[in-house]
Design an enzyme around this catalytic site. Structure first.
Site, PDB file in Angstrom:
ATOM      1  N   ARG A  60      40.607   9.810   2.996  1.00 50.01           N
ATOM      2  CA  ARG A  60      40.798  11.244   3.130  1.00 50.01           C
ATOM      3  C   ARG A  60      39.451  11.943   3.365  1.00 50.01           C
ATOM      4  O   ARG A  60      38.403  11.446   2.991  1.00 50.01           O
ATOM      5  CB  ARG A  60      41.448  11.819   1.870  1.00 50.01           C
ATOM      6  CG  ARG A  60      42.900  11.390   1.655  1.00 50.01           C
ATOM      7  CD  ARG A  60      43.481  12.087   0.424  1.00 50.01           C
ATOM      8  NE  ARG A  60      42.656  11.860  -0.763  1.00 50.01           N
ATOM      9  CZ  ARG A  60      41.818  12.734  -1.272  1.00 50.01           C
ATOM     10  NH1 ARG A  60      41.647  13.928  -0.698  1.00 50.01           N
ATOM     11  NH2 ARG A  60      41.112  12.455  -2.354  1.00 50.01           N
ATOM     12  N   LYS A 200      49.302  12.657   0.805  1.00 50.54           N
ATOM     13  CA  LYS A 200      48.717  13.549  -0.184  1.00 50.54           C
ATOM     14  C   LYS A 200      48.963  15.025   0.132  1.00 50.54           C
ATOM     15  O   LYS A 200      48.876  15.866  -0.767  1.00 50.54           O
ATOM     16  CB  LYS A 200      47.226  13.273  -0.320  1.00 50.54           C
ATOM     17  CG  LYS A 200      46.922  11.923  -0.967  1.00 50.54           C
ATOM     18  CD  LYS A 200      47.644  11.740  -2.311  1.00 50.54           C
ATOM     19  CE  LYS A 200      47.251  10.442  -2.991  1.00 50.54           C
ATOM     20  NZ  LYS A 200      48.036  10.213  -4.242  1.00 50.54           N
ATOM     21  N   HIS A 220      49.977  12.545 -11.036  1.00 51.02           N
ATOM     22  CA  HIS A 220      49.397  11.457 -10.250  1.00 51.02           C
ATOM     23  C   HIS A 220      49.394  10.221 -11.137  1.00 51.02           C
ATOM     24  O   HIS A 220      48.408   9.908 -11.794  1.00 51.02           O
ATOM     25  CB  HIS A 220      47.981  11.825  -9.816  1.00 51.02           C
ATOM     26  CG  HIS A 220      47.376  10.862  -8.856  1.00 51.02           C
ATOM     27  ND1 HIS A 220      46.019  10.637  -8.766  1.00 51.02           N
ATOM     28  CD2 HIS A 220      47.943  10.054  -7.917  1.00 51.02           C
ATOM     29  CE1 HIS A 220      45.776   9.738  -7.829  1.00 51.02           C
ATOM     30  NE2 HIS A 220      46.931   9.378  -7.306  1.00 51.02           N
ATOM     31  N   SER A 238      41.537   5.859  -8.461  1.00 49.87           N
ATOM     32  CA  SER A 238      41.458   4.646  -7.649  1.00 49.87           C
ATOM     33  C   SER A 238      40.562   3.606  -8.314  1.00 49.87           C
ATOM     34  O   SER A 238      39.457   3.914  -8.768  1.00 49.87           O
ATOM     35  CB  SER A 238      40.910   4.992  -6.268  1.00 49.87           C
ATOM     36  OG  SER A 238      40.824   3.853  -5.451  1.00 49.87           O
ATOM     37  N   LYS A 242      46.042   1.409 -11.794  1.00 49.78           N
ATOM     38  CA  LYS A 242      47.312   2.135 -11.898  1.00 49.78           C
ATOM     39  C   LYS A 242      48.461   1.390 -11.220  1.00 49.78           C
ATOM     40  O   LYS A 242      49.551   1.243 -11.790  1.00 49.78           O
ATOM     41  CB  LYS A 242      47.127   3.524 -11.293  1.00 49.78           C
ATOM     42  CG  LYS A 242      48.360   4.403 -11.248  1.00 49.78           C
ATOM     43  CD  LYS A 242      47.991   5.863 -11.015  1.00 49.78           C
ATOM     44  CE  LYS A 242      47.126   6.038  -9.784  1.00 49.78           C
ATOM     45  NZ  LYS A 242      47.889   5.866  -8.536  1.00 49.78           N
ATOM     46  N   THR A 243      48.229   0.921  -9.997  1.00 49.48           N
ATOM     47  CA  THR A 243      49.266   0.190  -9.258  1.00 49.48           C
ATOM     48  C   THR A 243      49.454  -1.209  -9.830  1.00 49.48           C
ATOM     49  O   THR A 243      50.570  -1.668 -10.045  1.00 49.48           O
ATOM     50  CB  THR A 243      48.898   0.108  -7.767  1.00 49.48           C
ATOM     51  OG1 THR A 243      48.820   1.422  -7.223  1.00 49.48           O
ATOM     52  CG2 THR A 243      49.937  -0.687  -6.999  1.00 49.48           C
ATOM     53  N   ASP A 257      52.711   5.843  -7.755  1.00 43.96           N
ATOM     54  CA  ASP A 257      51.640   6.823  -7.555  1.00 43.96           C
ATOM     55  C   ASP A 257      51.973   8.267  -7.920  1.00 43.96           C
ATOM     56  O   ASP A 257      51.121   8.964  -8.451  1.00 43.96           O
ATOM     57  CB  ASP A 257      51.184   6.779  -6.100  1.00 43.96           C
ATOM     58  CG  ASP A 257      49.847   7.447  -5.872  1.00 43.96           C
ATOM     59  OD1 ASP A 257      48.925   7.226  -6.674  1.00 43.96           O
ATOM     60  OD2 ASP A 257      49.722   8.193  -4.888  1.00 43.96           O
ATOM     61  N   ARG A 321      44.374  -0.763   2.776  1.00 51.63           N
ATOM     62  CA  ARG A 321      45.635  -0.351   2.164  1.00 51.63           C
ATOM     63  C   ARG A 321      46.827  -1.070   2.774  1.00 51.63           C
ATOM     64  O   ARG A 321      46.761  -1.573   3.895  1.00 51.63           O
ATOM     65  CB  ARG A 321      45.837   1.153   2.363  1.00 51.63           C
ATOM     66  CG  ARG A 321      44.823   2.034   1.660  1.00 51.63           C
ATOM     67  CD  ARG A 321      45.218   2.296   0.232  1.00 51.63           C
ATOM     68  NE  ARG A 321      44.314   3.206  -0.454  1.00 51.63           N
ATOM     69  CZ  ARG A 321      44.567   3.755  -1.635  1.00 51.63           C
ATOM     70  NH1 ARG A 321      45.709   3.495  -2.242  1.00 51.63           N
ATOM     71  NH2 ARG A 321      43.691   4.561  -2.206  1.00 51.63           N
TER      72      ARG A 321
END
Length: 538
Positions: A60, A200, A220, A238, A242-243, A257, A321
């Site tokens: 981003r 996003k 988030h 990141s 988390k994932t 997410d 990704r």
């Protein structure tokens, strides 16, 4: 490759788009892949996943994101470096430029939705000039059959090949930009092919609409649930896990997410996953590894001569990704809905080596660490980073918060007070026994064991000690799966004085960061942060 199905396409005149080129509406993935290959947008990997390059931007561009300032947003948006204002006139001018560009191109139109709870669902139309972006939209959002006669609530116009001449004329900084108009309900994305901007933008929209209009907490975080409906949330920036940690073979994944928390429970905003690929192995993350197949979209992943992904090659970007539908996960909760959480985990990769591997938080501490949103950058990840650097992202998603952080904090507090049995944990997935470069990163299997022990209740049977500086209550044992010495952050260091110096240093960073929230936070929340002597703070 078929010609454009203009006859079946929706009328896009409301978006200033005339059908002068081919228009492809609701194409299945198989045809989108054919188009992507014919357009030379990417190539197939050995698993069948399409590997595409996003061009100049592999992440981003937050400084090129704008929100339209009008009567709806002027007094509600948290304006500043994160939410930069754009005039309605400049948006209208850029809208015409983007629409004219897309009118002359082959475009792909995808109708989809965000929000698994029908009560809060948002209908979306994504218009792109690349097939791979349409695959992304199909993977990430909730899939719908599509009705070309119906106009969705929100529309996204993505034109990666469009570069804006004389950008300062339109109040933007560079030839690329993202602009969101909450009144027109339109998102413009130009000059960047990074698909995360699409994802996003919708998240930012929901972060405005849900708390502001429905008193629903937008988060988030990832979420999973047990077979008997016990839900857990995982917040983290990141690189914090988390994932990875929410992908548990013994639990169903609600989403990886973005979620909402209403009086009805938890609901996923999305219909797919967007996982980081760097260092991905079948052994460490089997659920994600096996989700990479035909229909998945690899972004900026290097393929070898045999078309095999090399997940260790970050020559294009460290931010490699993969996106895929959530049903590609073996244990997915397809409905995307879960009960009120029983456990909440705030994940932080503490490169200072200070925080315990897991700590139990009270309500004030939970709000404090939610608002702080701490993790750390390590040397080598960014130019100029020579030592661990603290990174604070409010509510673990500062870049996507249109409202003031106090709005999200008050909603979280209300939820925790309404459900006092919820347990909130701070989990350090980063370094122990010293800072980055001296200590070591805690083993993933230790973190998994601690989280499972927290969720099954066995961790609460341990005795707890209190961290002298951060005031955190941490367990001193976790059965046979985690060595007891791992749980004592200070005891793992060879030098107690060096640890105390490092802990004080990190505490000062926490305190200094939180000062900007002081006027909007209860005194009890401010007091829940770390404590050091005034002489040291000065």
């Amino acid at each position: 490759m078929k010609k454009g199905n203009i006859g079946n396409a929706p009328d896009l005149k409301y978006l200033k788009i005339d059908h002068t080129g081919n228009v492809f509406y609701q194409l299945p993935v198989s045809e989108l892949v054919e188009h992507a290959l014919a357009n030379r947008e990417g190539q197939l990997s050995d698993s069948g996943a399409l590997a595409a390059d996003t061009g100049k931007f592999t992440g981003r561009s937050p400084k090129d994101r704008f929100l339209v300032e009008d009567s709806l947003t002027k007094d509600t948006v948290w304006w500043g470096e994160i939410n930069q204002p754009m005039t309605p006139a400049n948006f209208e001018a850029l809208f015409s430029i983007v629409a004219n560009h897309l009118s002359q191109r082959t475009i792909y139109v995808r109708d989809c939705a965000a929000g698994a709870d029908p009560l809060y669902q948002l209908s979306i139309r994504v218009i792109t000039e690349t097939a791979y972006q349409s695959i992304f939209a199909k993977n990430l959002f909730l899939r719908q059959d599509g009705d070309s006669t119906r106009q969705p609530e929100w529309s996204i116009l993505a034109a990666p090949a469009l570069l804006i001449n004389n950008p300062q004329k339109y109040g933007i900084h560079n030839e690329n930009f993202v602009a969101i108009d909450f009144t027109k309900k339109i998102v413009l994305i130009a000059g960047t092919g990074y698909t995360g901007e699409i994802k996003k933008s919708i998240f930012s929209i929901l972060n405005f609409i849900l708390p502001f209009q429905h008193n629903v907490l937008a988060m988030h975080c990832s979420a999973n649930t047990s077979k008997d409906g016990k839900t857990a949330l995982f917040f983290g920036l990141s690189g914090t896990g988390k994932t990875t940690l929410s992908a548990d073979k013994n639990r169903k994944l609600i989403g990886d997410d973005e979620h909402g928390w209403s009086d009805r429970g938890i609901f996923n905003f999305e219909g797919g996953c967007y996982a980081k690929c760097v260092g991905l192995t079948e052994e460490k993350e089997p659920e994600i590894y096996h989700a990479i197949r035909f229909g998945s979209l690899l972004e900026n992943v290097v393929l070898d001569q045999l078309d095999r992904p090399d997940y260790d090659d970050i020559s294009k970007t460290e931010n490699t990704r993969v996106s895929y539908p959530i049903d590609y996960m073996e244990n997915a909760e397809i409905a995307g809905i879960g009960n009120v959480p029983e456990h909440i985990f705030f994940l932080t990769a503490d490169a200072f080596g200070v925080l315990p591997p897991i700590s139990l938080l009270n309500v004030d501490q939970a709000v404090y660490h939610f608002v702080s949103g701490y993790t750390a950058k390590v040397a080598g990840t960014e130019v100029g980073v020579k030592e661990p650097t603290a990174a604070f992202s409010t509510c673990f998603g500062q870049a996507f918060l249109p409202l003031h952080p106090s709005r999200y904090a008050s909603l979280l507090r209300a939820k925790l007070e309404q459900h006092p049995t919820i347990k909130v944990w701070l989990v350090n997935t980063g370094w122990i026994a010293g800072p980055y470069g001296i200590g070591r990163r805690i083993k993933l299997n230790y973190t998994r064991a601690l989280i499972r022990a927290a969720m099954d209740g066995s961790l609460l049977e341990s005795q707890f000690s209190k961290h002298e500086i951060f005031g955190l209550d941490y367990p001193t044992s976790c059965g046979a799966y985690v060595p007891e010495q791992i749980l004592d952050a200070r005891g793992l260091w060879n030098n107690n004085e060096a640890y105390d110096t490092q802990a004080t240093r990190l505490a000062k960073l926490f305190i200094n960061n939180f000062e900007k929230f002081g006027p909007d936070m209860p005194a009890s929340v401010i007091a829940a942060g770390p404590r050091i002597a005034n002489s040291v703070l000065a």
